[in-house]
Design a protein around this motif. Sequence first.
Motif, PDB file in Angstrom:
ATOM      1  N   GLU A 148     -15.741 -22.182   3.982  1.00 50.18           N
ATOM      2  CA  GLU A 148     -15.110 -21.658   3.005  1.00 50.18           C
ATOM      3  C   GLU A 148     -14.337 -20.382   3.594  1.00 50.18           C
ATOM      4  O   GLU A 148     -14.864 -19.954   4.723  1.00 50.18           O
ATOM      5  CB  GLU A 148     -15.909 -21.271   1.840  1.00 50.18           C
ATOM      6  N   ARG A 166     -21.500 -20.663   6.340  1.00 53.72           N
ATOM      7  CA  ARG A 166     -20.521 -21.504   5.868  1.00 53.72           C
ATOM      8  C   ARG A 166     -19.051 -20.786   6.278  1.00 53.72           C
ATOM      9  O   ARG A 166     -17.968 -21.448   6.574  1.00 53.72           O
ATOM     10  CB  ARG A 166     -20.562 -21.543   4.291  1.00 53.72           C
ATOM     11  N   ARG A 167     -18.882 -19.323   6.155  1.00 55.17           N
ATOM     12  CA  ARG A 167     -17.719 -18.907   6.364  1.00 55.17           C
ATOM     13  C   ARG A 167     -17.313 -19.156   8.082  1.00 55.17           C
ATOM     14  O   ARG A 167     -16.412 -19.237   8.672  1.00 55.17           O
ATOM     15  CB  ARG A 167     -17.657 -17.495   6.311  1.00 55.17           C
ATOM     16  N   GLN A 218     -24.013 -18.304   2.999  1.00 52.12           N
ATOM     17  CA  GLN A 218     -22.898 -18.193   2.758  1.00 52.12           C
ATOM     18  C   GLN A 218     -22.136 -17.580   4.185  1.00 52.12           C
ATOM     19  O   GLN A 218     -20.998 -17.995   4.456  1.00 52.12           O
ATOM     20  CB  GLN A 218     -22.721 -17.143   1.778  1.00 52.12           C
TER      21      GLN A 218
END
Length: 387
Positions: free
Chosen positions: A386, A380-381, A377
């Motif tokens: 996202e 991904r940021r 996560q």
Amino acid sequence: MRKDVIEAQIVLGKGNVKRELGDFIRRNAWKKIFLVAGKSFSGLAIGKEFAELEQELSLTVERFSAFSVNPEFSEAVAGSKVFRSFSPDVIFAVGGGSAMDTAKAIKLFSSLEEEELLLKPWKDNGIPLLAIPTTAGTGSECTPFSVLYKGGEKLSIEDESIYPLIRVEDARSLEFLPLYQKKVTLLDALSHAMESIWSRASEGDNLYYGKEAIDGILRHADAYLENDPRSWNPISDAATLAGKAIAITKTTGGHALSYKLGSLFSLPHGLATAIVNKELYPLLTENEERVHDPEKLVYLAHCFGVKTAQEGAKRYKAFLEKVDVLPKEKSFYEERLREKSPDVQSLEEAVEILAKSVNLERLQNHPMSLSEEELKQIYRRILMLEG
């Protein structure tokens, strides 16, 4: 690393750099110097003065410059063979983190057979290491660490024998440092100070070093990026203090997550750590119940001149925006990936590679445990897949 060892370092350069360095060379009767320095060394003030000392003191100098921005294990091994053949009295490391890391590894490897290079405990070759930093960021002149790369993977070396015995303070080189390099090395120093404060090992002297480093960076960053000569010494001092702080505690997630990111997208180390810490800092403040010592986040906020942990994370983000060097568009990473890592087909694939590359054991010093899914996560940021 203990404070008494850190503070035992001999410091030259408070007055006339050439005179102090020359006197020190004479007192120690050094005649053969192994110099690890980049190609720009000769054009710097310290480079010109060293060339004069070489003539005036009849020194024999073996110069080693065959190292990369992210030094390779093989380069340090090659340097150690030259070192051993030359048999110097002292090793000079002049430059930024690349030169420092290479010189430290050469010193360590020079007394070992090739099959022993990565076996602990290492043996000190007894040759003193003198460090002259020409950037303000890595703090490597005040740490017992060296980072090399082998087969694209980070190789960490830590040993007190590679802590520089002597440091020469000479901020004049900062005048000619390109603005981009000023920015990314400044962010590296800030990452060191921040990570030292929130580290699980944070306690005592490192807190003082970290606070003073952050204060120096925040006070003088604007003038430094405008190349105001009055800022060179304070910024150089701040980077050294940040190096001392991280020498005590070691790094945390900001570094553990940055190494593969930096190599995959060919990013400067300081930029990669800032990109990661931009995500990690607010994550810590949003999950204080999982943080090892939440009070350290409050202390860090005070270093940024605010009261709460959440405000501290916002102040850090604002500083990054002011420095204005972090990628702003996903296309930056897409283009960089195609250019630097063509074997990786997409950013999604890069996320998988990055998450698996993180050594979870090295994350033990981070104040909050992170699962592999959380690592994905975060990446991904970072890669703007996202929000």
